[in-house]
Design a protein around this motif. Structure first.
Motif, PDB file in Angstrom:
ATOM      1  N   GLY A   1       0.818  -1.210   0.000  1.00  0.00           N
ATOM      2  CA  GLY A   1       0.000   0.000   0.000  1.00  0.00           C
ATOM      3  C   GLY A   1       0.850   1.257   0.000  1.00  0.00           C
ATOM      4  O   GLY A   1       0.556   2.217  -0.715  1.00  0.00           O
ATOM      5  N   LEU A   2       1.922   1.247   0.787  1.00  0.00           N
ATOM      6  CA  LEU A   2       2.832   2.399   0.807  1.00  0.00           C
ATOM      7  C   LEU A   2       3.535   2.579  -0.533  1.00  0.00           C
ATOM      8  O   LEU A   2       3.608   3.691  -1.068  1.00  0.00           O
ATOM      9  CB  LEU A   2       3.865   2.246   1.925  1.00  0.00           C
ATOM     10  CG  LEU A   2       3.355   2.433   3.346  1.00  0.00           C
ATOM     11  CD1 LEU A   2       4.444   2.064   4.350  1.00  0.00           C
ATOM     12  CD2 LEU A   2       2.894   3.858   3.553  1.00  0.00           C
ATOM     13  N   ASP A   3       4.054   1.479  -1.092  1.00  0.00           N
ATOM     14  CA  ASP A   3       4.785   1.552  -2.361  1.00  0.00           C
ATOM     15  C   ASP A   3       3.895   2.019  -3.508  1.00  0.00           C
ATOM     16  O   ASP A   3       4.257   2.933  -4.253  1.00  0.00           O
ATOM     17  CB  ASP A   3       5.401   0.195  -2.711  1.00  0.00           C
ATOM     18  CG  ASP A   3       6.482  -0.232  -1.739  1.00  0.00           C
ATOM     19  OD1 ASP A   3       6.997   0.629  -0.982  1.00  0.00           O
ATOM     20  OD2 ASP A   3       6.806  -1.442  -1.716  1.00  0.00           O
ATOM     21  N   VAL A   4       2.738   1.396  -3.660  1.00  0.00           N
ATOM     22  CA  VAL A   4       1.842   1.762  -4.743  1.00  0.00           C
ATOM     23  C   VAL A   4       1.275   3.163  -4.508  1.00  0.00           C
ATOM     24  O   VAL A   4       1.113   3.947  -5.451  1.00  0.00           O
ATOM     25  CB  VAL A   4       0.716   0.711  -4.919  1.00  0.00           C
ATOM     26  CG1 VAL A   4      -0.309   1.164  -5.955  1.00  0.00           C
ATOM     27  CG2 VAL A   4       1.306  -0.627  -5.314  1.00  0.00           C
ATOM     28  N   GLY A   5       1.022   3.506  -3.262  1.00  0.00           N
ATOM     29  CA  GLY A   5       0.538   4.848  -2.945  1.00  0.00           C
ATOM     30  C   GLY A   5       1.550   5.925  -3.305  1.00  0.00           C
ATOM     31  O   GLY A   5       1.191   6.980  -3.843  1.00  0.00           O
ATOM     32  N   GLN A   6       2.842   5.675  -3.025  1.00  0.00           N
ATOM     33  CA  GLN A   6       3.884   6.634  -3.414  1.00  0.00           C
ATOM     34  C   GLN A   6       3.971   6.745  -4.934  1.00  0.00           C
ATOM     35  O   GLN A   6       4.131   7.845  -5.466  1.00  0.00           O
ATOM     36  CB  GLN A   6       5.236   6.214  -2.829  1.00  0.00           C
ATOM     37  CG  GLN A   6       5.334   6.426  -1.343  1.00  0.00           C
ATOM     38  CD  GLN A   6       6.618   5.848  -0.763  1.00  0.00           C
ATOM     39  OE1 GLN A   6       7.360   5.127  -1.434  1.00  0.00           O
ATOM     40  NE2 GLN A   6       6.871   6.147   0.501  1.00  0.00           N
ATOM     41  N   TYR A   7       3.840   5.625  -5.622  1.00  0.00           N
ATOM     42  CA  TYR A   7       3.861   5.634  -7.084  1.00  0.00           C
ATOM     43  C   TYR A   7       2.663   6.423  -7.620  1.00  0.00           C
ATOM     44  O   TYR A   7       2.800   7.245  -8.536  1.00  0.00           O
ATOM     45  CB  TYR A   7       3.852   4.199  -7.616  1.00  0.00           C
ATOM     46  CG  TYR A   7       3.884   4.101  -9.115  1.00  0.00           C
ATOM     47  CD1 TYR A   7       5.037   4.433  -9.828  1.00  0.00           C
ATOM     48  CD2 TYR A   7       2.765   3.684  -9.828  1.00  0.00           C
ATOM     49  CE1 TYR A   7       5.074   4.341 -11.213  1.00  0.00           C
ATOM     50  CE2 TYR A   7       2.802   3.589 -11.211  1.00  0.00           C
ATOM     51  CZ  TYR A   7       3.954   3.925 -11.899  1.00  0.00           C
ATOM     52  OH  TYR A   7       3.982   3.840 -13.267  1.00  0.00           O
ATOM     53  N   LEU A   8       1.491   6.207  -7.030  1.00  0.00           N
ATOM     54  CA  LEU A   8       0.285   6.940  -7.420  1.00  0.00           C
ATOM     55  C   LEU A   8       0.488   8.443  -7.237  1.00  0.00           C
ATOM     56  O   LEU A   8       0.217   9.228  -8.147  1.00  0.00           O
ATOM     57  CB  LEU A   8      -0.921   6.456  -6.605  1.00  0.00           C
ATOM     58  CG  LEU A   8      -2.230   7.235  -6.759  1.00  0.00           C
ATOM     59  CD1 LEU A   8      -2.734   7.178  -8.193  1.00  0.00           C
ATOM     60  CD2 LEU A   8      -3.276   6.687  -5.788  1.00  0.00           C
ATOM     61  N   ALA A   9       0.990   8.838  -6.083  1.00  0.00           N
ATOM     62  CA  ALA A   9       1.207  10.273  -5.813  1.00  0.00           C
ATOM     63  C   ALA A   9       2.203  10.873  -6.803  1.00  0.00           C
ATOM     64  O   ALA A   9       1.979  11.978  -7.322  1.00  0.00           O
ATOM     65  CB  ALA A   9       1.682  10.467  -4.375  1.00  0.00           C
ATOM     66  N   ARG A  10       3.282  10.147  -7.097  1.00  0.00           N
ATOM     67  CA  ARG A  10       4.272  10.651  -8.071  1.00  0.00           C
ATOM     68  C   ARG A  10       3.660  10.816  -9.454  1.00  0.00           C
ATOM     69  O   ARG A  10       3.875  11.826 -10.126  1.00  0.00           O
ATOM     70  CB  ARG A  10       5.481   9.718  -8.139  1.00  0.00           C
ATOM     71  CG  ARG A  10       6.483   9.910  -7.028  1.00  0.00           C
ATOM     72  CD  ARG A  10       7.823   9.224  -7.322  1.00  0.00           C
ATOM     73  NE  ARG A  10       7.716   7.842  -7.748  1.00  0.00           N
ATOM     74  CZ  ARG A  10       7.701   6.784  -6.939  1.00  0.00           C
ATOM     75  NH1 ARG A  10       7.788   6.965  -5.641  1.00  0.00           N
ATOM     76  NH2 ARG A  10       7.604   5.561  -7.419  1.00  0.00           N
ATOM     77  N   GLN A  11       2.886   9.822  -9.885  1.00  0.00           N
ATOM     78  CA  GLN A  11       2.269   9.892 -11.207  1.00  0.00           C
ATOM     79  C   GLN A  11       1.259  11.038 -11.280  1.00  0.00           C
ATOM     80  O   GLN A  11       1.149  11.708 -12.307  1.00  0.00           O
ATOM     81  CB  GLN A  11       1.604   8.567 -11.572  1.00  0.00           C
ATOM     82  CG  GLN A  11       2.561   7.403 -11.717  1.00  0.00           C
ATOM     83  CD  GLN A  11       3.651   7.698 -12.732  1.00  0.00           C
ATOM     84  OE1 GLN A  11       4.771   8.030 -12.380  1.00  0.00           O
ATOM     85  NE2 GLN A  11       3.321   7.591 -14.003  1.00  0.00           N
ATOM     86  N   LEU A  12       0.536  11.272 -10.200  1.00  0.00           N
ATOM     87  CA  LEU A  12      -0.419  12.371 -10.178  1.00  0.00           C
ATOM     88  C   LEU A  12       0.290  13.723 -10.158  1.00  0.00           C
ATOM     89  O   LEU A  12      -0.196  14.695 -10.748  1.00  0.00           O
ATOM     90  CB  LEU A  12      -1.364  12.234  -8.979  1.00  0.00           C
ATOM     91  CG  LEU A  12      -2.309  11.030  -9.029  1.00  0.00           C
ATOM     92  CD1 LEU A  12      -3.085  10.906  -7.724  1.00  0.00           C
ATOM     93  CD2 LEU A  12      -3.254  11.111 -10.222  1.00  0.00           C
ATOM     94  N   GLU A  13       1.431  13.792  -9.492  1.00  0.00           N
ATOM     95  CA  GLU A  13       2.217  15.032  -9.512  1.00  0.00           C
ATOM     96  C   GLU A  13       2.732  15.326 -10.917  1.00  0.00           C
ATOM     97  O   GLU A  13       2.730  16.475 -11.359  1.00  0.00           O
ATOM     98  CB  GLU A  13       3.360  14.954  -8.503  1.00  0.00           C
ATOM     99  CG  GLU A  13       2.876  15.065  -7.070  1.00  0.00           C
ATOM    100  CD  GLU A  13       3.940  14.708  -6.042  1.00  0.00           C
ATOM    101  OE1 GLU A  13       5.083  14.366  -6.428  1.00  0.00           O
ATOM    102  OE2 GLU A  13       3.608  14.765  -4.850  1.00  0.00           O
ATOM    103  N   VAL A  14       3.163  14.296 -11.632  1.00  0.00           N
ATOM    104  CA  VAL A  14       3.588  14.465 -13.031  1.00  0.00           C
ATOM    105  C   VAL A  14       2.402  14.959 -13.864  1.00  0.00           C
ATOM    106  O   VAL A  14       2.553  15.852 -14.708  1.00  0.00           O
ATOM    107  CB  VAL A  14       4.153  13.137 -13.594  1.00  0.00           C
ATOM    108  CG1 VAL A  14       4.330  13.206 -15.099  1.00  0.00           C
ATOM    109  CG2 VAL A  14       5.468  12.788 -12.910  1.00  0.00           C
ATOM    110  N   LEU A  15       1.236  14.407 -13.615  1.00  0.00           N
ATOM    111  CA  LEU A  15       0.029  14.848 -14.300  1.00  0.00           C
ATOM    112  C   LEU A  15      -0.248  16.326 -13.989  1.00  0.00           C
ATOM    113  O   LEU A  15      -0.663  17.086 -14.858  1.00  0.00           O
ATOM    114  CB  LEU A  15      -1.149  13.977 -13.868  1.00  0.00           C
ATOM    115  CG  LEU A  15      -2.392  13.945 -14.718  1.00  0.00           C
ATOM    116  CD1 LEU A  15      -2.088  13.448 -16.121  1.00  0.00           C
ATOM    117  CD2 LEU A  15      -3.443  13.067 -14.070  1.00  0.00           C
ATOM    118  N   GLY A  16       0.016  16.721 -12.744  1.00  0.00           N
ATOM    119  CA  GLY A  16      -0.173  18.108 -12.342  1.00  0.00           C
ATOM    120  C   GLY A  16       0.763  19.070 -13.049  1.00  0.00           C
ATOM    121  O   GLY A  16       0.430  20.236 -13.261  1.00  0.00           O
TER     122      GLY A  16
END
Length: 183
Positions: free
Chosen positions: A37-52
């Motif tokens: 959950g931590l690993d995938v959550g960090q990946y999700l946040a990074r991908q969303l920041e790139v989207l931002g």
């Protein structure tokens, strides 16, 4: 003397419930779902920041683990909430079989809370869909007007209420009749 206390009712002690709870804890530990959950959550946040970085509608990405929010804004400087746009994104994602909800006082924060089995591939798929929807909003092809929002919420499909009504029309037998059906 037995006194009824609605606040301190206990349902624990049932052996079947306890066995289920222990089995769930074994799976969480055995499959290392907390770290996942931590690993995938960090990946999700990074991908969303790139989207931002690509779309100005993204004001901020925040969260912990798999619980992540995207703050949608009309203007990053004024931080004016993009409420209608957030609702548009939610409806468009639903059409793509992705369920999100909005949160915050202005209902402009897209709230991610996927199941523990959510993977990096799932993240990539959702982020790709968000990218396309944000592009629709920024290039003006998406109808994010208040009228469209009202139509989506109050119009469109006829829905049965819990009182046997169909779009405000009551049926004599308590059941809603579909178009052309006799109650």
């Amino acid at each position: 003397m037995c006194v009824y206390d609605p606040i301190n009712i206990q349902y624990g002690g049932n052996p079947v419930s306890c066995a289920i709870a222990l089995a769930v804890l074994d799976v969480i530990e055995g499959e290392d779902l907390r770290q996942h959950g931590l690993d995938v959550g960090q990946y999700l946040a990074r991908q969303l920041e790139v989207l931002g970085e690509k779309h100005t509608i993204v004001g901020q990405v925040r969260g912990t683990g798999l619980f992540v929010g995207i703050d949608l804004v009309k203007d990053r400087k004024t931080r004016q909430p993009a409420t209608a746009e957030a609702q548009h994104v939610i409806y468009r994602l639903k059409e793509e079989f992705v369920l999100l909800s909005a949160d915050g006082p202005h209902r402009n924060v897209l709230k991610f809370k996927p199941p523990m089995c959510f993977t990096r591939d799932d993240v990539d798929e959702v982020v790709s869909k968000l990218d396309a929807i944000f592009a629709e909003i920024s290039d003006g092809t998406a109808d994010v007007s208040e009228d469209k929002l009202k139509q989506r919420v109050h119009g469109g499909e006829k829905k049965k209420s819990h009182k046997g009504e169909l779009n405000g029309e009551s049926c004599s037998n308590g059941k809603a009749a579909a178009d052309g059906e006799i109650p």
